[in-house]
Write a protein that holds these residues in place. Sequence first.
Motif, short mmCIF file in Angstrom:
data_model
loop_
_atom_site.label_atom_id
_atom_site.label_comp_id
_atom_site.label_asym_id
_atom_site.label_seq_id
_atom_site.Cartn_x
_atom_site.Cartn_y
_atom_site.Cartn_z
N PRO A 113 0.83 -1.21 0.00
CA PRO A 113 0.00 0.00 0.00
C PRO A 113 0.86 1.26 0.00
CG PRO A 113 0.10 -0.90 2.21
CD PRO A 113 0.85 -1.87 1.32
N LYS A 114 0.37 2.26 -0.66
CA LYS A 114 1.06 3.54 -0.69
C LYS A 114 0.07 4.63 -0.33
CE LYS A 114 4.31 2.23 -4.37
NZ LYS A 114 4.79 2.57 -5.74
N PRO A 115 0.53 5.67 0.34
CA PRO A 115 -0.38 6.79 0.64
C PRO A 115 -0.75 7.51 -0.65
CG PRO A 115 1.87 7.38 1.16
CD PRO A 115 1.89 5.92 0.82
N PRO A 116 -1.89 8.14 -0.68
CA PRO A 116 -2.26 8.93 -1.86
C PRO A 116 -1.22 10.01 -2.13
CG PRO A 116 -4.12 8.68 -0.36
CD PRO A 116 -2.91 8.19 0.37
N SER A 117 -1.07 10.37 -3.38
CA SER A 117 -0.09 11.40 -3.72
C SER A 117 -0.51 12.76 -3.17
CB SER A 117 0.09 11.49 -5.24
OG SER A 117 -1.16 11.77 -5.87
N LYS A 118 -1.79 12.95 -3.02
CA LYS A 118 -2.32 14.17 -2.42
C LYS A 118 -3.39 13.79 -1.41
CE LYS A 118 -0.01 17.37 -4.68
NZ LYS A 118 0.86 18.36 -3.99
N MET A 119 -3.30 14.39 -0.25
CA MET A 119 -4.28 14.14 0.79
C MET A 119 -4.87 15.46 1.26
SD MET A 119 -2.15 11.15 2.84
CE MET A 119 -0.54 11.83 2.42
N SER A 120 -5.74 15.39 2.24
CA SER A 120 -6.36 16.60 2.77
C SER A 120 -5.30 17.59 3.24
CB SER A 120 -7.26 16.23 3.95
OG SER A 120 -7.68 17.38 4.65
N THR A 121 -5.58 18.87 3.06
CA THR A 121 -4.66 19.91 3.54
C THR A 121 -5.23 20.63 4.76
OG1 THR A 121 -5.60 21.48 1.96
CG2 THR A 121 -3.63 20.27 1.27
N VAL A 122 -6.23 20.05 5.40
CA VAL A 122 -6.73 20.64 6.65
C VAL A 122 -5.58 20.72 7.64
CG1 VAL A 122 -8.24 20.31 8.64
CG2 VAL A 122 -9.09 19.82 6.33
N GLY A 123 -5.34 21.90 8.16
CA GLY A 123 -4.25 22.09 9.09
C GLY A 123 -2.96 22.56 8.45
#
Length: 478
Positions: free
Chosen positions: A94-104
Amino acid sequence: MNQLHTPKASRNQETGRLSFMRSVSRASLPHRRRGGEPDTQATSAATSTAGPCTFSSVPAVKKTALLVTSAALLTMSTTAPAWADGKPGGENKPKPPSKMSTVGGAKLGEPGTQVSLKAGAPVLPKDLSARSWMVSDAETGEVLASHNSHWRLPPASTLKMLFADTVLPKFPKTQKHKVELSDLAGIGAGSSMVGVKENETYTVHDLWLGVFLRSGNDAVHVLSAMNGGVPETVKNMQSHAEELQALDTHVVSPDGYDEKGQVSSAYDLTLFARSGLQKKDFREYCSTATAKFPGETKKVKKGKDKGKKKRESFEIQNTNRLLTGDVGLDAYKGIAGVKNGSTTNAGNTFTGVAERNGKVLLVTVMNPDSGEQHAVYKETERLLDWGFKASGKVDPVGELVAPKGAGTGSGKGAPGAGKGGESDSAKNVAHASDKDSGSGVGVALGVAGGVLALIAAGWFVISRRMPLPDLVRRKSRR
Protein backbone atom coordinates in the motif's frame (compact mmCIF):
# COMPACT_ATOMS: atom_id res chain seq x y z
CA MET A 1 -21.09 3.34 41.97
CA ASN A 2 -17.81 1.45 41.59
CA GLN A 3 -14.79 3.41 42.69
CA LEU A 4 -11.68 3.69 40.56
CA HIS A 5 -8.77 1.84 42.11
CA THR A 6 -5.85 4.12 42.91
CA PRO A 7 -2.67 2.41 44.08
CA LYS A 8 -0.08 3.85 46.41
CA ALA A 9 1.70 6.83 44.91
CA SER A 10 5.24 6.26 46.18
CA ARG A 11 6.58 3.94 43.51
CA ASN A 12 4.73 5.77 40.76
CA GLN A 13 6.35 9.02 41.84
CA GLU A 14 9.76 7.40 41.89
CA THR A 15 9.33 6.24 38.31
CA GLY A 16 7.84 9.51 37.15
CA ARG A 17 4.36 8.11 36.57
CA LEU A 18 1.11 9.72 37.46
CA SER A 19 0.18 8.54 40.93
CA PHE A 20 -2.97 6.78 39.78
CA MET A 21 -0.97 4.51 37.47
CA ARG A 22 -0.88 1.08 39.00
CA SER A 23 2.41 -0.69 39.45
CA VAL A 24 2.04 -4.00 37.62
CA SER A 25 3.83 -7.05 38.94
CA ARG A 26 5.33 -9.48 36.47
CA ALA A 27 3.14 -12.27 37.87
CA SER A 28 -0.01 -10.39 36.96
CA LEU A 29 1.07 -9.05 33.60
CA PRO A 30 -1.36 -9.57 30.72
CA HIS A 31 -1.06 -12.14 28.02
CA ARG A 32 -2.13 -11.55 24.47
CA ARG A 33 -4.98 -13.42 22.90
CA ARG A 34 -5.05 -14.41 19.26
CA GLY A 35 -4.53 -10.88 18.00
CA GLY A 36 -6.72 -7.94 18.83
CA GLU A 37 -6.47 -6.05 22.08
CA PRO A 38 -4.81 -7.91 24.97
CA ASP A 39 -6.50 -9.87 27.67
CA THR A 40 -5.45 -7.50 30.43
CA GLN A 41 -6.77 -9.14 33.55
CA ALA A 42 -6.95 -12.79 34.41
CA THR A 43 -9.63 -12.17 37.02
CA SER A 44 -11.94 -10.52 34.53
CA ALA A 45 -11.53 -13.37 32.10
CA ALA A 46 -12.32 -15.85 34.83
CA THR A 47 -15.30 -13.93 36.15
CA SER A 48 -16.79 -12.95 32.84
CA THR A 49 -17.97 -15.11 29.98
CA ALA A 50 -17.15 -12.41 27.47
CA GLY A 51 -15.83 -13.89 24.26
CA PRO A 52 -12.14 -13.50 23.44
CA CYS A 53 -10.94 -11.00 20.88
CA THR A 54 -9.87 -12.86 17.77
CA PHE A 55 -8.75 -10.06 15.49
CA SER A 56 -5.64 -11.18 13.67
CA SER A 57 -2.59 -8.97 13.43
CA VAL A 58 -1.25 -7.35 10.29
CA PRO A 59 1.76 -9.28 8.96
CA ALA A 60 4.95 -7.76 10.31
CA VAL A 61 8.22 -7.07 8.49
CA LYS A 62 11.49 -5.49 9.45
CA LYS A 63 12.24 -2.11 7.99
CA THR A 64 13.95 1.16 8.73
CA ALA A 65 12.70 4.65 7.92
CA LEU A 66 14.89 7.41 6.56
CA LEU A 67 17.13 9.13 9.12
CA VAL A 68 17.44 12.87 8.90
CA THR A 69 21.16 13.57 9.10
CA SER A 70 21.24 17.34 9.05
CA ALA A 71 19.79 19.41 11.87
CA ALA A 72 19.71 22.35 9.48
CA LEU A 73 17.39 20.55 7.07
CA LEU A 74 14.19 22.55 6.83
CA THR A 75 11.77 20.05 5.36
CA MET A 76 12.11 16.33 4.80
CA SER A 77 9.75 14.19 2.70
CA THR A 78 10.04 10.42 2.57
CA THR A 79 7.54 7.67 2.09
CA ALA A 80 7.88 4.79 4.52
CA PRO A 81 6.98 1.43 2.96
CA ALA A 82 4.27 -0.70 4.51
CA TRP A 83 3.71 -4.13 2.98
CA ALA A 84 0.19 -5.53 3.07
CA ASP A 85 1.38 -8.99 2.10
CA GLY A 86 4.32 -8.99 4.52
CA LYS A 87 6.93 -8.97 1.73
CA PRO A 88 9.10 -6.06 0.68
CA GLY A 89 8.14 -4.92 -2.79
CA GLY A 90 5.04 -7.09 -2.83
CA GLU A 91 2.34 -6.39 -5.37
CA ASN A 92 -0.10 -5.42 -2.63
CA LYS A 93 2.24 -2.89 -1.09
CA PRO A 94 0.00 0.00 0.00
CA LYS A 95 1.06 3.54 -0.69
CA PRO A 96 -0.38 6.79 0.64
CA PRO A 97 -2.26 8.93 -1.86
CA SER A 98 -0.09 11.40 -3.72
CA LYS A 99 -2.32 14.17 -2.42
CA MET A 100 -4.28 14.14 0.79
CA SER A 101 -6.36 16.60 2.77
CA THR A 102 -4.66 19.91 3.54
CA VAL A 103 -6.73 20.64 6.65
CA GLY A 104 -4.25 22.09 9.09
CA GLY A 105 -1.70 23.07 6.45
CA ALA A 106 -0.45 22.28 2.96
CA LYS A 107 2.52 20.22 4.16
CA LEU A 108 0.19 17.82 5.94
CA GLY A 109 -1.36 16.93 2.60
CA GLU A 110 1.94 15.71 1.19
CA PRO A 111 2.94 12.04 1.44
CA GLY A 112 5.94 11.12 3.52
CA THR A 113 7.53 12.69 6.56
CA GLN A 114 7.16 16.40 7.18
CA VAL A 115 9.42 18.17 9.66
CA SER A 116 11.15 21.55 9.71
CA LEU A 117 14.26 21.41 11.89
CA LYS A 118 16.10 24.43 13.14
CA ALA A 119 19.73 24.54 14.22
CA GLY A 120 20.34 22.26 17.18
CA ALA A 121 17.16 20.26 16.69
CA PRO A 122 17.32 16.51 17.30
CA VAL A 123 16.84 14.26 14.31
CA LEU A 124 13.71 12.13 14.11
CA PRO A 125 13.90 8.56 15.41
CA LYS A 126 15.08 6.12 12.78
CA ASP A 127 13.05 3.14 14.00
CA LEU A 128 9.64 4.21 12.74
CA SER A 129 7.61 1.79 10.64
CA ALA A 130 4.07 3.15 11.07
CA ARG A 131 2.06 3.93 7.96
CA SER A 132 1.02 7.18 9.56
CA TRP A 133 1.98 9.20 12.64
CA MET A 134 1.87 12.72 14.00
CA VAL A 135 3.40 14.68 16.89
CA SER A 136 1.63 17.83 18.05
CA ASP A 137 1.57 20.29 20.91
CA ALA A 138 -1.67 19.65 22.81
CA GLU A 139 -1.87 23.22 24.04
CA THR A 140 -0.94 25.37 21.04
CA GLY A 141 -2.12 22.91 18.39
CA GLU A 142 1.17 23.15 16.49
CA VAL A 143 2.11 20.01 14.53
CA LEU A 144 5.81 19.41 15.20
CA ALA A 145 6.22 16.56 12.72
CA SER A 146 4.04 14.18 10.74
CA HIS A 147 4.12 11.22 8.40
CA ASN A 148 1.16 10.70 6.06
CA SER A 149 -1.00 12.28 8.76
CA HIS A 150 -4.07 12.59 6.51
CA TRP A 151 -3.88 9.05 5.11
CA ARG A 152 -7.37 7.59 5.61
CA LEU A 153 -6.84 4.26 7.37
CA PRO A 154 -8.93 1.91 9.53
CA PRO A 155 -8.82 3.32 13.08
CA ALA A 156 -9.72 0.29 15.25
CA SER A 157 -10.72 1.17 18.81
CA THR A 158 -9.04 4.57 18.75
CA LEU A 159 -12.35 5.60 17.14
CA LYS A 160 -13.85 5.14 20.60
CA MET A 161 -12.33 8.53 21.43
CA LEU A 162 -14.83 10.09 19.04
CA PHE A 163 -17.59 7.92 20.47
CA ALA A 164 -16.79 9.10 23.98
CA ASP A 165 -16.38 12.74 23.00
CA THR A 166 -19.80 12.57 21.32
CA VAL A 167 -21.85 10.54 23.81
CA LEU A 168 -20.19 11.05 27.19
CA PRO A 169 -21.82 14.46 27.89
CA LYS A 170 -25.33 13.08 27.34
CA PHE A 171 -25.74 10.95 30.47
CA PRO A 172 -24.81 11.61 34.11
CA LYS A 173 -22.42 8.99 35.38
CA THR A 174 -24.80 8.01 38.20
CA GLN A 175 -27.62 7.09 35.80
CA LYS A 176 -28.51 3.38 35.87
CA HIS A 177 -29.51 1.16 32.98
CA LYS A 178 -30.78 -2.43 32.94
CA VAL A 179 -29.32 -4.19 29.92
CA GLU A 180 -31.69 -5.83 27.48
CA LEU A 181 -30.72 -8.46 24.93
CA SER A 182 -31.39 -5.99 22.11
CA ASP A 183 -28.75 -3.64 23.58
CA LEU A 184 -26.09 -6.21 22.76
CA ALA A 185 -27.25 -6.95 19.22
CA GLY A 186 -24.87 -6.44 16.33
CA ILE A 187 -21.58 -6.77 18.21
CA GLY A 188 -18.94 -7.99 15.78
CA ALA A 189 -17.49 -11.48 16.09
CA GLY A 190 -14.25 -11.51 18.05
CA SER A 191 -14.88 -8.10 19.59
CA SER A 192 -13.06 -7.03 22.72
CA MET A 193 -15.53 -7.27 25.61
CA VAL A 194 -15.66 -6.14 29.22
CA GLY A 195 -18.37 -8.63 30.20
CA VAL A 196 -21.70 -6.75 30.20
CA LYS A 197 -24.57 -9.13 30.94
CA GLU A 198 -28.19 -9.15 29.86
CA ASN A 199 -30.71 -8.34 32.65
CA GLU A 200 -28.00 -6.81 34.84
CA THR A 201 -28.05 -3.14 35.86
CA TYR A 202 -25.03 -0.90 35.38
CA THR A 203 -24.32 2.75 36.02
CA VAL A 204 -23.15 4.92 33.16
CA HIS A 205 -19.90 5.19 35.11
CA ASP A 206 -19.49 1.40 34.96
CA LEU A 207 -20.08 1.35 31.23
CA TRP A 208 -17.52 4.08 30.51
CA LEU A 209 -14.95 2.18 32.54
CA GLY A 210 -15.66 -0.78 30.28
CA VAL A 211 -15.21 1.38 27.17
CA PHE A 212 -11.96 3.04 28.18
CA LEU A 213 -10.18 0.33 30.13
CA ARG A 214 -11.21 -2.88 28.36
CA SER A 215 -12.22 -1.29 25.07
CA GLY A 216 -15.46 -3.19 25.50
CA ASN A 217 -17.62 -3.21 22.41
CA ASP A 218 -20.43 -4.57 24.57
CA ALA A 219 -20.31 -1.40 26.71
CA VAL A 220 -20.23 0.74 23.56
CA HIS A 221 -23.34 -0.94 22.22
CA VAL A 222 -25.24 -0.52 25.48
CA LEU A 223 -24.40 3.18 25.61
CA SER A 224 -25.36 3.46 21.95
CA ALA A 225 -28.71 1.83 22.73
CA MET A 226 -29.25 4.40 25.46
CA ASN A 227 -28.43 7.08 22.90
CA GLY A 228 -31.17 5.97 20.52
CA GLY A 229 -29.42 3.07 18.85
CA VAL A 230 -26.30 2.39 16.80
CA PRO A 231 -27.49 4.17 13.61
CA GLU A 232 -28.34 7.31 15.60
CA THR A 233 -25.02 7.17 17.43
CA VAL A 234 -23.09 6.75 14.18
CA LYS A 235 -24.96 9.76 12.81
CA ASN A 236 -24.10 11.78 15.92
CA MET A 237 -20.44 10.78 15.72
CA GLN A 238 -20.19 11.69 12.04
CA SER A 239 -21.76 15.05 12.71
CA HIS A 240 -19.38 15.72 15.59
CA ALA A 241 -16.38 14.70 13.48
CA GLU A 242 -17.43 17.22 10.85
CA GLU A 243 -17.86 19.89 13.52
CA LEU A 244 -14.28 19.19 14.67
CA GLN A 245 -13.17 19.41 11.00
CA ALA A 246 -12.03 15.80 11.16
CA LEU A 247 -12.88 15.36 7.49
CA ASP A 248 -10.86 12.19 6.89
CA THR A 249 -13.22 10.23 9.12
CA HIS A 250 -16.12 8.09 7.97
CA VAL A 251 -17.97 6.36 10.80
CA VAL A 252 -19.74 3.05 10.20
CA SER A 253 -19.62 1.44 13.66
CA PRO A 254 -19.32 3.32 16.98
CA ASP A 255 -16.79 0.88 18.43
CA GLY A 256 -14.16 0.99 15.67
CA TYR A 257 -14.82 -2.60 14.59
CA ASP A 258 -13.62 -3.31 11.05
CA GLU A 259 -16.36 -2.29 8.65
CA LYS A 260 -16.18 -1.50 4.96
CA GLY A 261 -15.53 2.20 4.47
CA GLN A 262 -14.74 2.94 8.12
CA VAL A 263 -11.65 5.15 8.15
CA SER A 264 -9.96 7.94 10.01
CA SER A 265 -6.46 9.43 10.08
CA ALA A 266 -3.69 10.28 12.51
CA TYR A 267 -4.70 13.91 12.18
CA ASP A 268 -8.36 13.25 12.95
CA LEU A 269 -7.63 10.89 15.85
CA THR A 270 -5.48 13.63 17.37
CA LEU A 271 -8.38 16.07 17.01
CA PHE A 272 -10.69 13.60 18.80
CA ALA A 273 -8.22 13.15 21.65
CA ARG A 274 -7.69 16.88 22.03
CA SER A 275 -11.39 17.59 22.08
CA GLY A 276 -12.12 14.75 24.49
CA LEU A 277 -9.38 15.77 26.88
CA GLN A 278 -11.18 19.04 27.50
CA LYS A 279 -13.85 17.02 29.30
CA LYS A 280 -13.31 16.14 32.94
CA ASP A 281 -14.83 12.67 32.76
CA PHE A 282 -12.93 11.82 29.57
CA ARG A 283 -9.65 12.72 31.28
CA GLU A 284 -10.60 10.67 34.32
CA TYR A 285 -11.48 7.51 32.39
CA CYS A 286 -8.63 7.53 29.88
CA SER A 287 -6.05 7.96 32.64
CA THR A 288 -7.39 5.21 34.92
CA ALA A 289 -5.14 2.15 35.16
CA THR A 290 -7.42 -0.28 37.02
CA ALA A 291 -10.99 -0.34 38.29
CA LYS A 292 -13.71 -2.66 39.59
CA PHE A 293 -16.44 -3.78 37.19
CA PRO A 294 -19.74 -5.38 38.26
CA GLY A 295 -20.00 -9.10 37.66
CA GLU A 296 -23.04 -11.34 37.21
CA THR A 297 -25.66 -11.80 39.91
CA LYS A 298 -25.57 -15.40 41.15
CA LYS A 299 -27.09 -17.48 43.93
CA VAL A 300 -24.78 -18.26 46.81
CA LYS A 301 -24.24 -22.03 46.97
CA LYS A 302 -22.59 -22.34 50.37
CA GLY A 303 -22.45 -20.72 53.77
CA LYS A 304 -24.94 -18.73 55.78
CA ASP A 305 -26.07 -16.81 52.67
CA LYS A 306 -26.83 -19.97 50.70
CA GLY A 307 -29.68 -19.41 48.28
CA LYS A 308 -29.40 -15.64 48.37
CA LYS A 309 -28.46 -13.65 45.28
CA LYS A 310 -25.14 -11.88 45.32
CA ARG A 311 -23.28 -9.75 42.82
CA GLU A 312 -19.53 -9.41 43.03
CA SER A 313 -17.11 -7.27 41.05
CA PHE A 314 -13.91 -8.13 39.25
CA GLU A 315 -10.88 -6.02 38.46
CA ILE A 316 -10.22 -4.70 34.98
CA GLN A 317 -7.00 -3.16 33.74
CA ASN A 318 -6.44 -0.57 31.05
CA THR A 319 -5.22 -2.00 27.76
CA ASN A 320 -3.07 1.11 27.22
CA ARG A 321 0.37 -0.37 27.81
CA LEU A 322 2.10 3.00 28.15
CA LEU A 323 -0.14 3.56 31.17
CA THR A 324 0.16 0.16 32.85
CA GLY A 325 3.40 -1.28 31.53
CA ASP A 326 3.97 -4.83 30.31
CA VAL A 327 6.73 -7.39 29.89
CA GLY A 328 9.45 -5.58 27.97
CA LEU A 329 7.68 -2.23 28.24
CA ASP A 330 7.72 0.23 31.11
CA ALA A 331 4.94 2.71 31.71
CA TYR A 332 5.89 5.99 30.04
CA LYS A 333 6.98 8.83 32.28
CA GLY A 334 4.29 11.50 32.33
CA ILE A 335 1.65 9.53 30.39
CA ALA A 336 -1.97 10.58 30.96
CA GLY A 337 -4.00 8.52 28.40
CA VAL A 338 -5.51 8.24 25.74
CA LYS A 339 -6.63 5.13 23.69
CA ASN A 340 -5.25 2.12 21.88
CA GLY A 341 -6.78 -0.20 19.30
CA SER A 342 -6.13 -3.30 17.23
CA THR A 343 -8.05 -5.03 14.43
CA THR A 344 -7.26 -7.06 11.34
CA ASN A 345 -7.54 -4.15 8.93
CA ALA A 346 -6.11 -1.45 11.18
CA GLY A 347 -3.21 -3.31 12.72
CA ASN A 348 -2.28 -1.55 15.95
CA THR A 349 -3.25 2.06 16.50
CA PHE A 350 -2.64 4.42 19.41
CA THR A 351 -3.07 8.01 20.49
CA GLY A 352 -1.27 9.08 23.65
CA VAL A 353 -0.86 12.29 25.63
CA ALA A 354 2.02 13.00 28.00
CA GLU A 355 3.52 15.92 29.93
CA ARG A 356 7.13 16.73 30.64
CA ASN A 357 8.76 19.94 31.85
CA GLY A 358 5.65 21.99 31.24
CA LYS A 359 5.01 20.68 27.73
CA VAL A 360 2.00 18.51 26.82
CA LEU A 361 2.29 16.49 23.62
CA LEU A 362 -0.12 14.34 21.65
CA VAL A 363 1.20 11.52 19.49
CA THR A 364 -0.82 9.27 17.18
CA VAL A 365 0.67 6.16 15.56
CA MET A 366 -1.17 3.98 13.04
CA ASN A 367 -0.22 0.48 11.90
CA PRO A 368 3.50 -0.03 12.53
CA ASP A 369 4.82 -3.14 10.79
CA SER A 370 8.37 -3.56 12.11
CA GLY A 371 7.56 -6.78 13.94
CA GLU A 372 8.99 -5.31 17.14
CA GLN A 373 7.15 -6.32 20.31
CA HIS A 374 4.84 -3.50 21.43
CA ALA A 375 5.78 -1.61 18.26
CA VAL A 376 2.89 0.86 18.43
CA TYR A 377 3.87 1.85 21.97
CA LYS A 378 7.61 1.92 21.40
CA GLU A 379 7.26 4.08 18.31
CA THR A 380 4.99 6.37 20.31
CA GLU A 381 7.65 6.54 23.04
CA ARG A 382 10.31 7.50 20.52
CA LEU A 383 8.15 10.20 19.03
CA LEU A 384 7.23 11.59 22.45
CA ASP A 385 10.89 11.62 23.49
CA TRP A 386 11.79 13.38 20.25
CA GLY A 387 8.95 15.88 20.63
CA PHE A 388 9.98 16.90 24.14
CA LYS A 389 13.60 17.36 23.02
CA ALA A 390 12.57 19.19 19.85
CA SER A 391 10.29 21.67 21.60
CA GLY A 392 11.28 25.17 20.51
CA LYS A 393 13.76 23.79 17.97
CA VAL A 394 11.41 23.10 15.08
CA ASP A 395 9.08 25.18 12.99
CA PRO A 396 5.54 23.75 12.92
CA VAL A 397 4.55 21.97 9.72
CA GLY A 398 0.84 22.44 10.38
CA GLU A 399 -1.75 22.99 13.07
CA LEU A 400 -4.69 21.33 14.75
CA VAL A 401 -7.63 23.33 13.46
CA ALA A 402 -10.38 24.71 15.65
CA PRO A 403 -13.91 23.28 15.48
CA LYS A 404 -16.23 25.03 13.06
CA GLY A 405 -18.24 26.62 15.83
CA ALA A 406 -15.27 27.81 17.87
CA GLY A 407 -15.20 31.23 16.21
CA THR A 408 -12.23 32.46 18.22
CA GLY A 409 -9.28 30.40 17.10
CA SER A 410 -5.84 31.50 18.26
CA GLY A 411 -4.28 31.21 14.83
CA LYS A 412 -2.58 28.01 16.00
CA GLY A 413 -5.54 25.73 15.66
CA ALA A 414 -6.55 26.01 19.28
CA PRO A 415 -10.22 25.14 19.76
CA GLY A 416 -12.02 28.04 21.34
CA ALA A 417 -8.81 29.81 22.27
CA GLY A 418 -9.04 33.28 23.62
CA LYS A 419 -10.35 34.94 26.71
CA GLY A 420 -12.82 33.35 29.03
CA GLY A 421 -13.14 30.32 31.20
CA GLU A 422 -14.01 26.71 30.65
CA SER A 423 -15.62 25.89 27.33
CA ASP A 424 -19.30 25.04 27.06
CA SER A 425 -18.45 21.47 26.09
CA ALA A 426 -16.39 21.09 29.23
CA LYS A 427 -19.08 22.65 31.41
CA ASN A 428 -21.63 20.19 30.04
CA VAL A 429 -19.78 17.28 31.59
CA ALA A 430 -19.42 18.83 35.03
CA HIS A 431 -22.49 16.94 36.14
CA ALA A 432 -22.86 14.30 38.84
CA SER A 433 -19.14 13.51 38.87
CA ASP A 434 -18.25 16.74 40.65
CA LYS A 435 -19.18 15.39 44.08
CA ASP A 436 -17.29 12.17 43.54
CA SER A 437 -13.94 13.70 42.71
CA GLY A 438 -13.58 16.67 45.00
CA SER A 439 -9.90 15.91 45.58
CA GLY A 440 -7.37 13.36 44.54
CA VAL A 441 -4.80 12.80 41.86
CA GLY A 442 -4.33 15.55 39.31
CA VAL A 443 -4.32 14.67 35.62
CA ALA A 444 -1.84 16.62 33.52
CA LEU A 445 -4.54 18.32 31.54
CA GLY A 446 -6.92 21.18 32.22
CA VAL A 447 -9.36 23.39 30.41
CA ALA A 448 -8.78 27.08 29.79
CA GLY A 449 -10.71 28.93 27.12
CA GLY A 450 -11.71 25.60 25.58
CA VAL A 451 -8.05 24.59 25.11
CA LEU A 452 -5.85 22.14 26.97
CA ALA A 453 -3.81 24.15 29.47
CA LEU A 454 -0.58 23.35 31.23
CA ILE A 455 -0.93 22.86 34.93
CA ALA A 456 0.74 25.21 37.37
CA ALA A 457 4.44 25.19 36.45
CA GLY A 458 4.09 22.02 34.39
CA TRP A 459 4.18 19.45 37.16
CA PHE A 460 1.63 16.94 38.38
CA VAL A 461 -0.21 17.76 41.57
CA ILE A 462 -0.46 14.66 43.72
CA SER A 463 -2.81 14.08 46.61
CA ARG A 464 -3.25 10.75 48.39
CA ARG A 465 -6.40 11.61 50.28
CA MET A 466 -9.03 10.31 47.85
CA PRO A 467 -9.12 7.41 45.38
CA LEU A 468 -10.51 9.37 42.43
CA PRO A 469 -8.49 11.47 39.99
CA ASP A 470 -9.41 15.12 40.21
CA LEU A 471 -9.43 17.96 37.74
CA VAL A 472 -6.09 19.61 37.32
CA ARG A 473 -5.50 22.28 39.91
CA ARG A 474 -4.53 25.19 37.71
CA LYS A 475 -2.76 28.36 38.75
CA SER A 476 -2.61 31.47 36.63
CA ARG A 477 0.53 31.62 34.56
CA ARG A 478 3.11 34.30 35.29
